[in-house]
Design an enzyme around this catalytic site. Structure first.
Site, PDB file in Angstrom:
ATOM      1  N   HIS A 192      -4.978   5.838  21.462  1.00 40.54           N
ATOM      2  CA  HIS A 192      -5.882   5.703  20.319  1.00 40.54           C
ATOM      3  C   HIS A 192      -6.010   7.042  19.584  1.00 40.54           C
ATOM      4  CE1 HIS A 192      -7.095   2.222  22.777  1.00 40.54           C
ATOM      5  NE2 HIS A 192      -7.431   1.671  21.626  1.00 40.54           N
ATOM      6  N   ASP A 262       1.109  -2.795  19.311  1.00 40.92           N
ATOM      7  CA  ASP A 262      -0.303  -2.450  19.394  1.00 40.92           C
ATOM      8  C   ASP A 262      -0.760  -2.074  17.983  1.00 40.92           C
ATOM      9  OD1 ASP A 262      -2.797  -1.943  20.465  1.00 40.92           O
ATOM     10  OD2 ASP A 262      -2.127  -0.460  21.922  1.00 40.92           O
TER      11      ASP A 262
END
Length: 481
Positions: A192, A262
């Site tokens: 992230h 993702d």
């Protein structure tokens, strides 16, 4: 389909807030596949709880928009609902403990039942995709991202539990996505934030990280999510989600379904691929569905331009769009088969969730029989909600609070604790360095999890769980006989 339609079919965007019309118009204009629902898209009632009627209306509108250009297959309406800390939809829907609970219980039938219960509450709200289960193999405290989202630290156990988990979801009419190939549980950077590097060679990856994916593929998993992890043994410096050798490796495992990236707005990609450039790069590498591009308009334009320029073969775009359309056509038939099932009401899985926690609870050190505390305990740590839930559970189990042995609750990413009894509510790693003589791994912070804890403390229930991964000096498998 036109190139513009195909470019939309391979994009699964996000949006901000609970106003749906502007996003629906974007889906129609760009022919997008559907949408993911994030936390800020979930409508809440006056008490801060999910409004199921309003959520259903939003999803219905998004599904209509995805079919506005006449396509006969349903649009994708997805959500991240794993259990534990990754749950976009809270009460009144059932709260589920961490996926690691299933590893601690080591019960495939329970994993299938729990996943079915979770998905069965999503389907009536209009969701047809849930980005779960996480089939990464955690390596323990050095894994900052996955932790208790992983089913186990044992690759064979992850495979043996991940398969019934996704089968339970499918049986409720919800498409699963096993994630994050080539394995996010053994890297030390959170994707992230930035790009993790997996220095492990292919032989070790195949023996550990890829085993659960191989099991899921062999069992017919319809969708696999690739992670933003650079694997030098495959392609140095390039996220797996944008790496041609990575998709070749995935297909080499026998996978014929939809490969989804993702979220493309994560730091690992966004910092290195500005504008919409990640979208055609991922497609060219072998991705079929692109999740959450930072700007879906730029991503769509970049795909169309790449086809026009010849840098993205139209055949590759066609293949990707066809895979997504095929999966959604198949899912539409699956939904017709499950339509006879009565709709699960929000919260209908609460008892099952509690039984998962009761089966998982692990006494890592301390007595395995009889009461662990006298009739009263002191409480420290945790959030205000954790403490309130503990006190409610203690009262049901006949325990008072305010005096006696000190029970310290350790929350997500918490530090090792002292006191008489340390209880890890998420991943069990902090127990390794905790000085408490009694150490308990709970793997969840639902009311049902606290009820299970109080029952064990009061000596009214046994603790059947075993550590699914090593914790400090305690090897995997530690627990009461």
């Amino acid at each position: 389909m036109t190139v513009e339609q195909k470019a939309g079919q391979v994009l699964m965007p996000f949006y901000s807030g609970t106003g749906v019309e502007a996003h629906a118009a974007t889906i129609e204009r760009l022919h997008l596949s559907g949408s993911i629902i994030m936390g800020d898209n979930v409508p809440l009632d006056a008490n801060g709880r999910v409004d199921p009627v309003a959520m259903t209306a939003i999803n219905t509108r998004l599904a209509q928009a995805a079919r506005a250009d006449g396509r006969p297959w349903p649009g994708l309406i997805g959500v991240d609902q794993e259990g534990g800390i990754v749950a976009r939809l809270g009460a009144p829907l059932t709260e589920w403990p961490t996926p690691m609970s299933y590893g601690a219980a080591n019960n495939g039938a329970l994993a299938k039942e729990g996943a079915h219960g979770m998905a069965a509450e999503l389907a009536p709200l209009g969701f047809n995709v849930d980005f779960a289960p996480d089939t990464d193999v955690t390596v323990g405290p050095a894994d900052p991202t996955i932790g208790a989202r992983s089913l186990s630290g044992n690759p064979d156990a992850v495979g043996a539990l991940g398969v019934p988990f996704f089968q339970g979801m499918l049986a409720a009419g919800v498409l699963p996505a096993v994630k994050h190939f080539p394995g996010h549980g053994s890297v030390a950077v959170d994707s992230h934030q930035d790009l993790p590097v997996q220095p492990t060679g292919l032989d070790e990856l195949k023996a550990r990280d890829w085993k659960p994916f191989q099991a899921a593929i062999a069992a017919g998993a319809p969708m696999v999510m690739t992670g933003h992890i650079a694997v030098p043994a495959l392609e140095p410096g390039v996220p797996a989600s944008l790496s041609r050798p990575t998709y070749a490796a995935l297909r080499g495992l026998g996978f014929n379904g939809v490969a989804i990236t993702d979220a493309l707005n994560m730091g690992a990609v966004q910092k290195h691929y500005p504008g919409g450039s990640a979208a055609p790069a991922a497609l060219s590498a072998g991705a079929d569905l692109l999740l959450m591009p930072t700007d879906v308009g730029l991503a769509h334009a970049a795909i169309v331009q790449a086809v026009a320029a010849g840098s993205l073969p139209v055949e590759r775009l066609t293949e990707a769009a066809q895979r997504v359309a095929t999966m959604m056509t198949w899912r539409g038939r699956l939904a017709a088969q499950t339509a006879a099932q009565p709709a699960a009401a929000p919260g209908s899985g609460n008892a099952l969730s509690a039984s998962v926690s009761a089966a998982a609870l692990t006494v890592v050190s301390g007595a395995c029989s009889g009461p662990l505390v006298p009739g009263s305990v002191q409480l420290a740590g945790g959030s205000p909600q954790d403490r309130a839930r503990f006190e409610a559970a203690a009262a049901k189990a006949g325990l008072a609070t305010g005096s006696g042995p000190l029970v310290t609750l350790i929350g997500y990413n918490g530090r090792p604790a002292g006191g008489d009894i340390a209880v890890a509510l998420d991943a069990p790693w902090p127990l390794g360095a905790s000085s408490s003589p009694t150490k308990i791994a709970l793997y969840g912070r639902t009311q049902g999890a606290f009820d299970a804890l109080a029952s064990v403390l009061a000596g009214k229930a046994a603790a059947p769980g075993k550590l699914p991964a090593a914790v400090g000096p305690f090897p995997a498998g530690t627990g009461c006989p």
